[in-house]
Design a protein around this motif. Structure first.
Motif, PDB file in Angstrom:
ATOM      1  N   GLN A 187      37.000  36.203  41.442  1.00  0.00           N
ATOM      2  CA  GLN A 187      37.978  36.691  40.720  1.00  0.00           C
ATOM      3  C   GLN A 187      39.133  35.503  40.542  1.00  0.00           C
ATOM      4  O   GLN A 187      39.603  35.531  39.242  1.00  0.00           O
ATOM      5  N   THR A 188      39.349  34.710  41.296  1.00  0.00           N
ATOM      6  CA  THR A 188      40.138  33.481  41.294  1.00  0.00           C
ATOM      7  C   THR A 188      39.705  32.690  40.100  1.00  0.00           C
ATOM      8  O   THR A 188      40.260  32.145  39.103  1.00  0.00           O
ATOM      9  N   THR A 189      38.454  32.427  40.035  1.00  0.00           N
ATOM     10  CA  THR A 189      37.850  31.383  39.106  1.00  0.00           C
ATOM     11  C   THR A 189      37.972  32.037  37.634  1.00  0.00           C
ATOM     12  O   THR A 189      38.352  31.383  36.531  1.00  0.00           O
ATOM     13  N   LEU A 292      38.239  47.189  37.437  1.00  0.00           N
ATOM     14  CA  LEU A 292      36.840  47.467  36.737  1.00  0.00           C
ATOM     15  C   LEU A 292      36.039  48.017  37.848  1.00  0.00           C
ATOM     16  O   LEU A 292      35.700  47.709  38.766  1.00  0.00           O
ATOM     17  N   TRP A 293      35.464  49.282  37.058  1.00  0.00           N
ATOM     18  CA  TRP A 293      34.747  49.957  38.207  1.00  0.00           C
ATOM     19  C   TRP A 293      33.463  49.403  38.655  1.00  0.00           C
ATOM     20  O   TRP A 293      32.531  49.270  38.015  1.00  0.00           O
ATOM     21  N   THR A 294      33.562  49.462  40.105  1.00  0.00           N
ATOM     22  CA  THR A 294      32.359  49.038  40.826  1.00  0.00           C
ATOM     23  C   THR A 294      31.719  50.069  41.687  1.00  0.00           C
ATOM     24  O   THR A 294      31.036  49.772  42.359  1.00  0.00           O
ATOM     25  N   GLY A 295      32.277  51.230  41.652  1.00  0.00           N
ATOM     26  CA  GLY A 295      31.858  52.212  42.588  1.00  0.00           C
ATOM     27  C   GLY A 295      30.612  53.007  42.239  1.00  0.00           C
ATOM     28  O   GLY A 295      30.068  52.710  41.255  1.00  0.00           O
ATOM     29  N   GLU A 296      30.335  54.160  43.000  1.00  0.00           N
ATOM     30  CA  GLU A 296      29.202  54.934  42.594  1.00  0.00           C
ATOM     31  C   GLU A 296      29.513  55.708  41.162  1.00  0.00           C
ATOM     32  O   GLU A 296      30.409  55.668  40.791  1.00  0.00           O
ATOM     33  N   ARG A 297      28.396  56.094  40.579  1.00  0.00           N
ATOM     34  CA  ARG A 297      28.536  56.777  39.408  1.00  0.00           C
ATOM     35  C   ARG A 297      29.320  58.105  39.486  1.00  0.00           C
ATOM     36  O   ARG A 297      29.050  58.880  40.605  1.00  0.00           O
ATOM     37  N   ALA A 298      30.325  58.318  38.940  1.00  0.00           N
ATOM     38  CA  ALA A 298      31.354  59.372  38.983  1.00  0.00           C
ATOM     39  C   ALA A 298      32.026  59.880  37.747  1.00  0.00           C
ATOM     40  O   ALA A 298      31.817  59.137  36.751  1.00  0.00           O
ATOM     41  N   LEU A 367      32.592  34.724  31.622  1.00  0.00           N
ATOM     42  CA  LEU A 367      32.961  35.678  32.190  1.00  0.00           C
ATOM     43  C   LEU A 367      31.957  36.846  32.505  1.00  0.00           C
ATOM     44  O   LEU A 367      32.107  37.586  33.667  1.00  0.00           O
ATOM     45  N   GLU A 368      31.304  37.230  31.707  1.00  0.00           N
ATOM     46  CA  GLU A 368      30.176  38.406  32.134  1.00  0.00           C
ATOM     47  C   GLU A 368      29.420  37.985  33.138  1.00  0.00           C
ATOM     48  O   GLU A 368      29.263  38.950  34.073  1.00  0.00           O
ATOM     49  N   PRO A 369      28.858  36.925  33.485  1.00  0.00           N
ATOM     50  CA  PRO A 369      28.068  36.900  34.875  1.00  0.00           C
ATOM     51  C   PRO A 369      28.766  36.921  36.044  1.00  0.00           C
ATOM     52  O   PRO A 369      28.314  37.358  37.136  1.00  0.00           O
ATOM     53  N   MET A 370      30.146  36.388  36.056  1.00  0.00           N
ATOM     54  CA  MET A 370      30.948  36.634  37.012  1.00  0.00           C
ATOM     55  C   MET A 370      31.328  38.032  37.609  1.00  0.00           C
ATOM     56  O   MET A 370      31.324  38.525  38.672  1.00  0.00           O
ATOM     57  N   MET A 371      31.585  38.792  36.346  1.00  0.00           N
ATOM     58  CA  MET A 371      31.935  40.312  36.522  1.00  0.00           C
ATOM     59  C   MET A 371      30.579  41.046  37.109  1.00  0.00           C
ATOM     60  O   MET A 371      30.595  41.653  37.960  1.00  0.00           O
ATOM     61  N   ASN A 372      29.486  40.539  36.562  1.00  0.00           N
ATOM     62  CA  ASN A 372      28.326  41.207  37.084  1.00  0.00           C
ATOM     63  C   ASN A 372      27.800  40.987  38.546  1.00  0.00           C
ATOM     64  O   ASN A 372      27.359  41.695  39.186  1.00  0.00           O
ATOM     65  N   ARG A 373      28.206  39.750  38.932  1.00  0.00           N
ATOM     66  CA  ARG A 373      28.048  39.141  40.290  1.00  0.00           C
ATOM     67  C   ARG A 373      29.192  39.812  41.284  1.00  0.00           C
ATOM     68  O   ARG A 373      28.622  40.306  42.246  1.00  0.00           O
ATOM     69  N   ILE A 374      30.238  40.111  40.735  1.00  0.00           N
ATOM     70  CA  ILE A 374      31.142  40.984  41.424  1.00  0.00           C
ATOM     71  C   ILE A 374      30.566  42.210  41.840  1.00  0.00           C
ATOM     72  O   ILE A 374      30.534  42.766  42.807  1.00  0.00           O
ATOM     73  N   TYR A 375      29.969  42.921  40.479  1.00  0.00           N
ATOM     74  CA  TYR A 375      29.458  44.205  40.741  1.00  0.00           C
ATOM     75  C   TYR A 375      28.433  44.298  41.902  1.00  0.00           C
ATOM     76  O   TYR A 375      28.291  45.166  42.655  1.00  0.00           O
ATOM     77  N   SER A 376      27.375  43.212  41.748  1.00  0.00           N
ATOM     78  CA  SER A 376      26.319  43.375  42.458  1.00  0.00           C
ATOM     79  C   SER A 376      26.752  43.235  44.082  1.00  0.00           C
ATOM     80  O   SER A 376      26.209  43.667  44.994  1.00  0.00           O
ATOM     81  N   LEU A 377      27.946  42.360  44.362  1.00  0.00           N
ATOM     82  CA  LEU A 377      28.339  42.116  45.748  1.00  0.00           C
ATOM     83  C   LEU A 377      29.058  43.353  46.138  1.00  0.00           C
ATOM     84  O   LEU A 377      28.802  43.775  47.478  1.00  0.00           O
ATOM     85  N   GLN A 378      29.731  44.032  45.191  1.00  0.00           N
ATOM     86  CA  GLN A 378      30.375  45.168  45.804  1.00  0.00           C
ATOM     87  C   GLN A 378      29.450  46.571  46.056  1.00  0.00           C
ATOM     88  O   GLN A 378      29.796  47.161  46.957  1.00  0.00           O
ATOM     89  N   GLN A 379      28.193  46.437  45.267  1.00  0.00           N
ATOM     90  CA  GLN A 379      27.352  47.559  45.791  1.00  0.00           C
ATOM     91  C   GLN A 379      26.652  47.000  47.008  1.00  0.00           C
ATOM     92  O   GLN A 379      26.234  47.904  47.786  1.00  0.00           O
ATOM     93  N   GLN A 380      26.460  45.837  47.321  1.00  0.00           N
ATOM     94  CA  GLN A 380      26.002  45.490  48.817  1.00  0.00           C
ATOM     95  C   GLN A 380      26.911  45.680  49.842  1.00  0.00           C
ATOM     96  O   GLN A 380      26.488  46.168  50.824  1.00  0.00           O
TER      97      GLN A 380
END
Length: 403
Positions: A187-189, A292-298, A367-380
């Motif tokens: 996020q900082t980057t 940016l929503w990284t939670g469960e489908r809702a 930006l897109e790869p960083m956003m997707n990586r954040i999403y992946s980490l949040q799912q973990q």
């Protein structure tokens, strides 16, 4: 059964009684109040945190909060109220030293107790209910005394068993904290890249760029509705809300920052109200929470707005950074009778700076790869949290044997 009072294993204290004129919005020593105590996570430090002069470091050592300390809220809403506060507990994972405010409690273990075991004990549902059953006062402003909590009985295992249980559960939490640090770094980057390219205008090739009306030639200022799809939430009947996780999850304003909801409904609605990963959510009442929503489908509840890019190579992450200062400025400007309200008329006045195609594509690829990586980490993190929460009651109750 080794049912003994909690007070045989630890002491709980209430914080120091800082005066209102001691507190400020400075940057010296953060003061932890009940609002800074999360529910089973880290200490919350945000824009509402207040500070005191470093002169207060001279107060009694017991009021100092150091890494690993366990905190508990002694005041707040009752457990049957939304966002219950009384009895909530967390650990300080930070190396920062804090000071403890009154009605925010600190757990001080003795030689018979493992600090981390006590933390997990406080986070069991049965112990939370025991605390709340001892709380007094109005439902939205309940209080519990340290002595009442210390009088709660529990079947305490020997210290070595406590340490083993704490070690198993801490392995999950340590990994969760590691992932959170990775998210913070990403996020900082991403934030610094956005500021460097699109605020300071030091994008690749900026030295040769020509400027017109304060922006690089070929860049455009577009209305938000022209570059993004805007969807307002569905007016679900709040009387139908429940905690039955077999039903449809619903995201309310209070859930936006956590990227998680515990609210469910049997109501159904149009498919367009289902939130997709990495779509931006904004709360439209009170504090205009954004994420940016990284939670469960809702499903998306009323008084929230969903924003997602409809322009090729315009990342949702770029939209988030562009919108954030504008939404927060509106939050400060809009004054209602009791609470600020963000409306369609406000969003229609918002503009977005859209770079020339080459720079837009380059920013998307960053930006897109960083956003997707954040999403992946949040799912973990979500998966690890669920696994830990399944283990927690079984280990603490002794149903799962420790060898």
């Amino acid at each position: 059964m080794n049912m003994k009072k909690l007070g045989k294993y630890c002491k709980i204290i209430s914080g120091y009684a800082f005066k209102s004129n001691d507190l400020s919005e400075g940057t010296e020593i953060p003061v932890i109040k009940i609002g800074n105590i999360s529910n089973g996570n880290d200490v919350i430090i945000d824009s509402s945190t207040q500070y005191v002069s470093s002169d207060f470091l001279s107060i009694d050592e017991k009021y100092h909060i150091k890494k690993g300390d366990v905190l508990i809220s002694l005041t707040g809403s009752h457990i049957n109220q939304p966002n219950s506060m009384v009895g909530r507990s967390c650990r300080n994972f930070s190396d920062t030293e804090f000071l403890l405010n009154q009605r925010a409690g600190k757990v001080i273990p003795n030689e018979n107790a493992d600090k981390n075991y006590l933390y997990y004990l406080l986070n069991t549902e049965s112990f939370k209910y025991s605390i709340c059953n001892r709380a007094y006062g109005a439902a939205n402003q309940a209080n519990v005394s340290p002595s009442d909590i210390e009088n709660i009985k529990w079947n305490f295992p020997p210290l070595p068993t406590q340490q083993k249980i704490a070690s198993i559960l801490s392995a999950y939490d340590n990994l969760i904290q590691n992932y959170k640090k990775q998210i913070e770094a990403l996020q900082t980057t991403a934030s610094e890249l956005y500021k460097e390219w699109f605020v300071r205008f030091r994008f690749p090739g900026w030295q040769n760029a020509k400027f017109e009306n304060g922006i690089p030639e070929g860049w455009k200022v577009e209305k938000l509705f022209d570059v993004a799809k805007i969807i307002y939430g569905y007016p679900f009947n709040s009387d139908e809300f429940c905690d039955d996780s077999t039903l449809n999850p619903v995201v309310r304003i209070r859930d936006i920052l956590d990227n998680h909801t515990d609210t469910y409904t049997s109501e159904s609605c149009d498919e367009k109200y289902w939130i997709n990963p990495n779509e931006m959510l904004i709360g439209m009442d009170g504090i205009f929470h954004m994420s940016l929503w990284t939670g469960e489908r809702a499903l998306q509840n009323q008084r929230t707005v969903r924003v997602t890019s409809k322009i090729k190579n315009l990342s949702n992450y770029y939209l988030y950074f562009s919108l954030y200062p504008q939404i927060k400025a509106l939050e400060q400007m809009i004054v209602g009778t009791t609470v600020a309200h963000l409306g369609d008329k406000h969003l229609k006045k918002i503009t977005i700076l859209v770079p020339a195609d080459k720079i837009l594509k380059m920013s998307y690829e960053k930006l897109e790869p960083m956003m997707n990586r954040i999403y992946s980490l949040q799912q973990q993190i979500t998966n690890l949290t669920q696994q830990r929460d399944l283990l927690l009651p079984r280990l603490m109750s002794g149903k799962l044997e420790i060898k």
